[in-house]
Write an enzyme that holds these catalytic residues in place. Structure first.
Site, PDB file in Angstrom:
ATOM      1  N   ASN A 195       0.856  -1.188   0.000  1.00  0.00           N
ATOM      2  CA  ASN A 195       0.000   0.000   0.000  1.00  0.00           C
ATOM      3  C   ASN A 195       0.892   1.238   0.000  1.00  0.00           C
ATOM      4  O   ASN A 195       1.468   1.598   1.021  1.00  0.00           O
ATOM      5  CB  ASN A 195      -0.909  -0.015   1.236  1.00  0.00           C
ATOM      6  CG  ASN A 195      -1.771   1.236   1.343  1.00  0.00           C
ATOM      7  OD1 ASN A 195      -1.897   2.008   0.387  1.00  0.00           O
ATOM      8  ND2 ASN A 195      -2.363   1.432   2.506  1.00  0.00           N
ATOM      9  N   LYS A 228       0.001   4.235  -0.275  1.00  0.00           N
ATOM     10  CA  LYS A 228      -0.707   5.375   0.318  1.00  0.00           C
ATOM     11  C   LYS A 228      -0.555   6.604  -0.596  1.00  0.00           C
ATOM     12  O   LYS A 228      -0.480   6.453  -1.814  1.00  0.00           O
ATOM     13  CB  LYS A 228      -0.224   5.614   1.746  1.00  0.00           C
ATOM     14  CG  LYS A 228      -0.378   4.376   2.633  1.00  0.00           C
ATOM     15  CD  LYS A 228      -0.154   4.650   4.088  1.00  0.00           C
ATOM     16  CE  LYS A 228      -0.325   3.370   4.889  1.00  0.00           C
ATOM     17  NZ  LYS A 228      -0.203   3.611   6.340  1.00  0.00           N
ATOM     18  N   HIS A 276      -9.517   0.699   5.232  1.00  0.00           N
ATOM     19  CA  HIS A 276      -8.268   0.957   5.935  1.00  0.00           C
ATOM     20  C   HIS A 276      -8.530   1.918   7.086  1.00  0.00           C
ATOM     21  O   HIS A 276      -9.387   2.799   6.995  1.00  0.00           O
ATOM     22  CB  HIS A 276      -7.230   1.550   4.975  1.00  0.00           C
ATOM     23  CG  HIS A 276      -5.850   1.589   5.521  1.00  0.00           C
ATOM     24  ND1 HIS A 276      -5.423   2.571   6.396  1.00  0.00           N
ATOM     25  CD2 HIS A 276      -4.788   0.757   5.340  1.00  0.00           C
ATOM     26  CE1 HIS A 276      -4.161   2.349   6.710  1.00  0.00           C
ATOM     27  NE2 HIS A 276      -3.760   1.252   6.095  1.00  0.00           N
ATOM     28  N   GLU A 298      -7.102   4.433   8.089  1.00  0.00           N
ATOM     29  CA  GLU A 298      -6.971   5.854   7.740  1.00  0.00           C
ATOM     30  C   GLU A 298      -8.231   6.360   7.048  1.00  0.00           C
ATOM     31  O   GLU A 298      -8.566   7.544   7.147  1.00  0.00           O
ATOM     32  CB  GLU A 298      -5.727   6.049   6.863  1.00  0.00           C
ATOM     33  CG  GLU A 298      -4.446   5.849   7.651  1.00  0.00           C
ATOM     34  CD  GLU A 298      -3.222   5.552   6.798  1.00  0.00           C
ATOM     35  OE1 GLU A 298      -2.154   5.330   7.390  1.00  0.00           O
ATOM     36  OE2 GLU A 298      -3.338   5.548   5.557  1.00  0.00           O
ATOM     37  N   GLU A 326      -4.979  -5.099  10.721  1.00  0.00           N
ATOM     38  CA  GLU A 326      -3.984  -4.057  10.977  1.00  0.00           C
ATOM     39  C   GLU A 326      -4.322  -3.342  12.280  1.00  0.00           C
ATOM     40  O   GLU A 326      -5.219  -2.475  12.297  1.00  0.00           O
ATOM     41  CB  GLU A 326      -3.965  -3.030   9.835  1.00  0.00           C
ATOM     42  CG  GLU A 326      -3.425  -3.552   8.531  1.00  0.00           C
ATOM     43  CD  GLU A 326      -3.046  -2.422   7.588  1.00  0.00           C
ATOM     44  OE1 GLU A 326      -1.904  -2.411   7.101  1.00  0.00           O
ATOM     45  OE2 GLU A 326      -3.878  -1.534   7.360  1.00  0.00           O
ATOM     46  N   GLY A 335       2.565   2.315  10.885  1.00  0.00           N
ATOM     47  CA  GLY A 335       3.514   3.401  10.711  1.00  0.00           C
ATOM     48  C   GLY A 335       4.223   3.844  11.976  1.00  0.00           C
ATOM     49  O   GLY A 335       4.929   4.850  11.976  1.00  0.00           O
ATOM     50  N   SER A 372       3.510  -1.999  10.464  1.00  0.00           N
ATOM     51  CA  SER A 372       4.954  -1.946  10.673  1.00  0.00           C
ATOM     52  C   SER A 372       5.644  -3.268  10.332  1.00  0.00           C
ATOM     53  O   SER A 372       6.563  -3.720  11.033  1.00  0.00           O
ATOM     54  CB  SER A 372       5.289  -1.528  12.113  1.00  0.00           C
ATOM     55  OG  SER A 372       4.842  -0.205  12.362  1.00  0.00           O
TER      56      SER A 372
END
Length: 254
Positions: free
Chosen positions: A12, A14, A99, A101, A169, A175, A215
Site C-alpha cells: 500500500n 498510500k 483501511h 486511515e 492491521e 507506521g 509496521s
C-alpha cells in the site's frame, strides 16, 4: 501460514508516488524471480494517478495491482470519486477498503466498507477488507470484540476465498514501528478465522487469506509470517523500497 493457502504480499503506497516511482515497481518485478513466483503472490496498490502506469509496467510479471479505495457507487454525479469499474479498467485486480486511515480520517463506518466491498466484487475486483483495533480498545481488552464487529459489518455475504481478502492491521501499529507480540497476532488471526467460519461457513473460511499489517519489515516478517492463520502481509512504508518489499515476500515464501 494456513495450509493450502498461497500467501499474498500487498504493498500500500498510500499518498506517495509520482511518475519517478515507477522505478520501484520495475525493481520489484525484476526481483520477483521464478522461485518466489512459485511460492507467493505479490500486489502493488499505488495512488490512483499511477494505477494504469504501474499496471502497464508490470505486464508479464505476474504481479497484480490494486486501488487504495473505491466508491460504493457504480457511476454518476460523485465528483472526485473513483469507481471499482474504473480501477478494474486501469488494470487493478484488488482494492483496499476500510483501511483505518479511511475509517478515522474520513469517518467510514462498517456499512460504508461493506458497500465498497460489494461494489468491488461486482466489478470483479477482490476487496482487501481491513480491520483492526486502537490502542485504547486493546488496553481495555476489547480488541477481538472490535475486530469481530468490524468483520460482521464489513464483509459481503456470499464471499469466498476467491473473492475476499481480510487484512488485520492494529491501528496503533500502523507506521509507528510497534508490532503486537506473536502471541497477540496468533490469537487475533485465530479469532478472525473463527468469525469468518461463522459468517461465511466452515467450508469457506479456511480458504480466505488473512493478512497481517502494521509496521511489517524484513527484520520481523519471518516471525510474523510463521504464525498460524497469517497468510501474508499488507505492507505500508516498506513497500516503497523494492528490496524491503521483496524481503518480506521472501519471508512469506520461505
Amino acid at each position: 501460514m494456513t495450509n493450502n493457502i498461497r500467501p499474498l504480499v500487498a504493498g500500500n503506497w498510500k499518498m506517495n508516488g509520482l511518475k519517478a516511482e515507477l522505478a520501484i515497481a520495475s525493481a520489484v518485478a525484476q526481483g520477483y524471480e521464478p522461485g518466489l513466483r512459485r511460492s507467493v503472490d505479490l500486489a502493488i496498490c499505488p495512488p490512483a494517478t499511477l494505477l494504469f502506469a504501474v499496471s502497464a509496467a508490470l505486464i508479464g510479471s505476474r504481479i497484480a495491482t490494486g486501488g487504495q479505495d473505491c466508491s460504493a457507487h457504480e457511476s454518476g454525479a460523485y465528483t472526485g470519486e473513483v469507481s471499482a469499474a474504473m480501477l478494474a479498467d486501469s488494470g487493478a485486480q484488488f482494492v483496499i477498503v476500510g483501511h483505518s486511515e479511511r475509517r478515522t480520517l474520513h469517518g467510514e463506518r462498517d456499512a460504508d466498507v461493506n458497500a465498497k466491498a460489494e461494489a468491488a466484487q461486482a466489478a470483479q475486483l477482490v476487496p482487501i477488507v481491513c480491520v483492526g483495533e486502537t490502542r485504547a480498545e486493546r488496553e481495555a481488552g476489547k480488541a477481538l470484540a472490535v475486530v469481530k464487529k468490524q468483520l460482521r459489518g464489513s464483509i459481503p455475504q456470499g464471499s469466498t476465498g476467491a473473492t475476499l481478502v481480510v487484512a488485520y492491521e492494529p491501528v496503533w501499529a500502523i507506521g509507528t514501528g510497534l508490532t503486537p507480540t506473536v502471541a497477540d497476532v496468533a490469537d487475533m488471526h485465530a479469532g478472525i478465522r473463527t468469525e469468518l467460519a461463522r459468517l461465511l461457513g466452515k467450508s469457506v473460511a479456511p480458504g480466505v487469506r488473512v493478512l497481517y499489517g502494521g509496521s511489517v519489515k524484513p527484520s520481523n516478517a519471518a516471525e510474523l509470517m510463521g504464525v498460524a492463520n497469517v497468510d501474508g502481509a499488507l505492507v505500508g512504508g516498506a513497500s516503497l523500497k523494492a528490496e524491503d518489499f521483496l524481503g518480506i515476500a521472501r519471508a512469506c515464501g520461505a
